[in-house]
Design a protein around this motif. Structure first.
Motif, mmCIF file in Angstrom:
data_model
loop_
_atom_site.group_PDB
_atom_site.id
_atom_site.type_symbol
_atom_site.label_atom_id
_atom_site.label_comp_id
_atom_site.label_asym_id
_atom_site.label_seq_id
_atom_site.Cartn_x
_atom_site.Cartn_y
_atom_site.Cartn_z
ATOM 1 N N GLU A 1 5.775 13.985 -5.877
ATOM 2 C CA GLU A 1 5.836 13.088 -6.529
ATOM 3 C C GLU A 1 3.906 12.504 -6.990
ATOM 4 O O GLU A 1 3.003 11.882 -7.969
ATOM 5 C CB GLU A 1 6.379 11.622 -6.322
ATOM 6 N N ASP B 1 -1.959 5.074 -2.785
ATOM 7 C CA ASP B 1 -0.727 4.905 -3.057
ATOM 8 C C ASP B 1 0.044 4.391 -1.627
ATOM 9 O O ASP B 1 -0.315 4.120 -0.827
ATOM 10 C CB ASP B 1 -0.167 5.916 -3.589
ATOM 11 N N THR B 2 1.253 3.565 -1.585
ATOM 12 C CA THR B 2 2.079 2.901 -0.619
ATOM 13 C C THR B 2 3.531 3.391 0.032
ATOM 14 O O THR B 2 3.923 4.311 -0.664
ATOM 15 C CB THR B 2 2.145 1.634 -0.758
ATOM 16 N N VAL B 3 3.341 3.591 1.101
ATOM 17 C CA VAL B 3 4.098 4.175 1.688
ATOM 18 C C VAL B 3 5.166 2.884 2.433
ATOM 19 O O VAL B 3 4.422 2.182 3.389
ATOM 20 C CB VAL B 3 4.440 5.039 2.734
ATOM 21 N N LYS C 1 1.773 3.584 -7.143
ATOM 22 C CA LYS C 1 2.769 4.171 -6.942
ATOM 23 C C LYS C 1 3.413 3.755 -4.968
ATOM 24 O O LYS C 1 2.498 3.302 -4.329
ATOM 25 C CB LYS C 1 3.038 5.955 -6.520
ATOM 26 N N LEU D 1 6.564 13.011 -1.166
ATOM 27 C CA LEU D 1 5.600 12.206 -1.619
ATOM 28 C C LEU D 1 4.191 12.877 -2.611
ATOM 29 O O LEU D 1 3.391 12.093 -3.071
ATOM 30 C CB LEU D 1 4.148 12.151 -0.559
ATOM 31 N N PHE E 1 1.679 11.523 -4.811
ATOM 32 C CA PHE E 1 1.196 10.348 -4.423
ATOM 33 C C PHE E 1 -0.297 10.550 -3.759
ATOM 34 O O PHE E 1 -1.345 11.528 -3.498
ATOM 35 C CB PHE E 1 1.777 9.684 -2.885
ATOM 36 N N THR E 2 -0.849 9.301 -3.881
ATOM 37 C CA THR E 2 -2.893 9.739 -3.220
ATOM 38 C C THR E 2 -2.952 8.891 -2.753
ATOM 39 O O THR E 2 -2.285 7.956 -1.864
ATOM 40 C CB THR E 2 -3.650 9.725 -4.124
ATOM 41 N N MET F 1 5.991 4.458 -2.527
ATOM 42 C CA MET F 1 7.920 5.948 -1.879
ATOM 43 C C MET F 1 8.431 4.381 -0.753
ATOM 44 O O MET F 1 8.318 3.659 0.411
ATOM 45 C CB MET F 1 7.342 6.484 -1.028
ATOM 46 N N TYR G 1 4.227 -1.915 -9.873
ATOM 47 C CA TYR G 1 4.102 -0.651 -9.252
ATOM 48 C C TYR G 1 4.916 0.340 -9.782
ATOM 49 O O TYR G 1 5.967 -0.395 -10.814
ATOM 50 C CB TYR G 1 4.194 -1.168 -8.265
#
Ligand code: NAD
Length: 348
Positions: free
Chosen positions: A91, A97-99, A36, A88, A93-94, A38, A62
């Motif tokens: 949804e 994942d990426t911001v 994921k 985050l 997010f772990t 964001m 992605y």
């Protein structure tokens, strides 16, 4: 296209060039990222670029989510930061994942801080879209949000994994924001001298934009690599900032940051000249540089600003660290007792 490698505690590339945003998916794959993403953006930038970036990410496998907040410094607060964290979490997010920040310095500072703190740190990618963010705020790992009590009071040092600046983004940046970025550019020109100074003295154009950004990033890289946690040399990047913060406070942020920094450089240049520490030649070159970039402003007189200097973050105990100008390309850290600040600014 140009690329600068920043060898900070986490090394990363800063890629600068026309059309590079279309390669975001490939760059992320090269970094070994999956899952994921964001995309954090604001209400001016998201309608222009967020879908394009999201499409590229989907094409490369992605799962992007777009978070948009109201453009402007007023949004850089704990409430918006909390909203990013909440999304985050919602949804799922772990840490794998990426911001991704897509915007100016406000977006970058806040998305970077969310990335630094969500689950004690997830990967952060910065895609700056303003000139100020491209040459300054996207590099070096300072992330923050503001408190009602002051700017950038909550934050972390957290380096991005990649900075990707598409020079085509500048085409939609309003003139006032270009001028704002040039204010921080003037700072680099005076700190570094040489080619950065020459480019800005002759005026920024689409032909020299890529070079100018790469040179500014490289100047910041050298300082950050030597002093990532701002114990010493990195404070040079505060050239003009003591005056700038006083102007911003006094005008309640009506004067934008970069413009205030350019005025701060002007005040410090004039002071050094009055004190006999800066040659006539360099002083007049700096004046011409400011005029060429529409930054030859007279804002608040120094006497009005001095009372605000002691609230500056560059104060430690009874001492204020000023960045003084001994010449173009020769700035120094000068410590002054708070008691002596008024006398110092009178040139004595
Ligand atoms: N982290 C650091 O090292 C560092 C350094 C300097 C400044 N900062 C921070 O950066 C922030 C200022 O950054 P900024 O000047 O980029 O402000 P900003 O992020 O508010 O952007 C300025 C304006 O330009 C708009 N914009 C941005 N890119 C655009 C584009 N390509 N097209 C159209 N509109 C666009 C934005 O929506 C906004 O309205 C401040 O919060 C400051 O504290 C951080």
């Amino acid at each position: 296209m140009k690329s600068v490698t920043v060898n900070a505690s986490t090394p990363y590339e800063v890629v600068i060039g026309s059309g590079v945003s279309a390669k975001i998916g490939e760059y992320m794959q090269e970094l070994g990222r999956s899952g994921k993403v964001m995309i954090v953006s604001d209400t001016n930038v998201a309608p222009l670029y967020a879908e394009g970036v999201a499409d590229q990410l989907v094409y490369h496998g992605y799962e992007p989510t777009i978070f948009t907040f109201d453009a402007g410094e007023e949004s850089k607060n704990l409430s918006t930061y909390g909203d990013i964290l909440a999304l985050l979490a919602e949804e799922g997010f772990t840490r794998t994942d990426t911001v991704l920040a897509l915007g100016g310095g406000v977006v970058g500072d806040m998305a970077g801080f969310a990335a630094a703190t969500y689950m004690r740190g997830v990967a952060f990618i910065n895609m700056p879209t303003s000139l100020l963010a491209a040459i300054d705020s996207s590099v070096g790992g300072k992330t923050a949000v503001d408190l009602p009590q002051g700017k950038n009071l909550v934050g972390a040092f957290y380096q991005p994994r990649l900075v990707l600046f598409d020079t085509d983004f500048i085409k939609t940046l309003p003139y006032d924001e270009i001028r704002n970025g040039l204010g921080e550019g003037v700072k680099y020109a005076v700190l570094e001298g040489g080619e950065i100074f020459d480019i800005l003295s002759s005026g920024l154009t689409s032909d020299n934009l890529e070079d100018f950004i790469a040179l500014s990033v490289d100047a910041k890289r050298r300082i950050v690599e030597e002093d990532e946690w701002e114990k010493g040399k990195r404070k040079l990047l505060n050239l003009g900032h003591t005056v700038a913060h006083a102007v911003e406070t006094l005008t309640e942020y009506v004067v934008p940051h970069g413009v205030a920094v350019a005025y701060g450089v002007r005040v410090m240049s004039r002071l050094a000249h009055d004190r006999g520490e800066l040659s006539d030649e360099d002083y007049y070159k700096i004046e011409e540089l400011l005029l060429e970039n529409d930054l030859g402003l007279e804002l608040n007189p120094v006497e009005e600003l001095i009372p605000y200097f002691s609230a500056d973050k560059k104060k430690a105990g009874r001492t204020l660290t000023l960045v003084t100008i001994a010449g173009i390309g020769d700035c120094r850290l000068t410590e002054i007792d708070i008691e002596d600040v008024a006398r110092y600014f009178e040139g004595n």
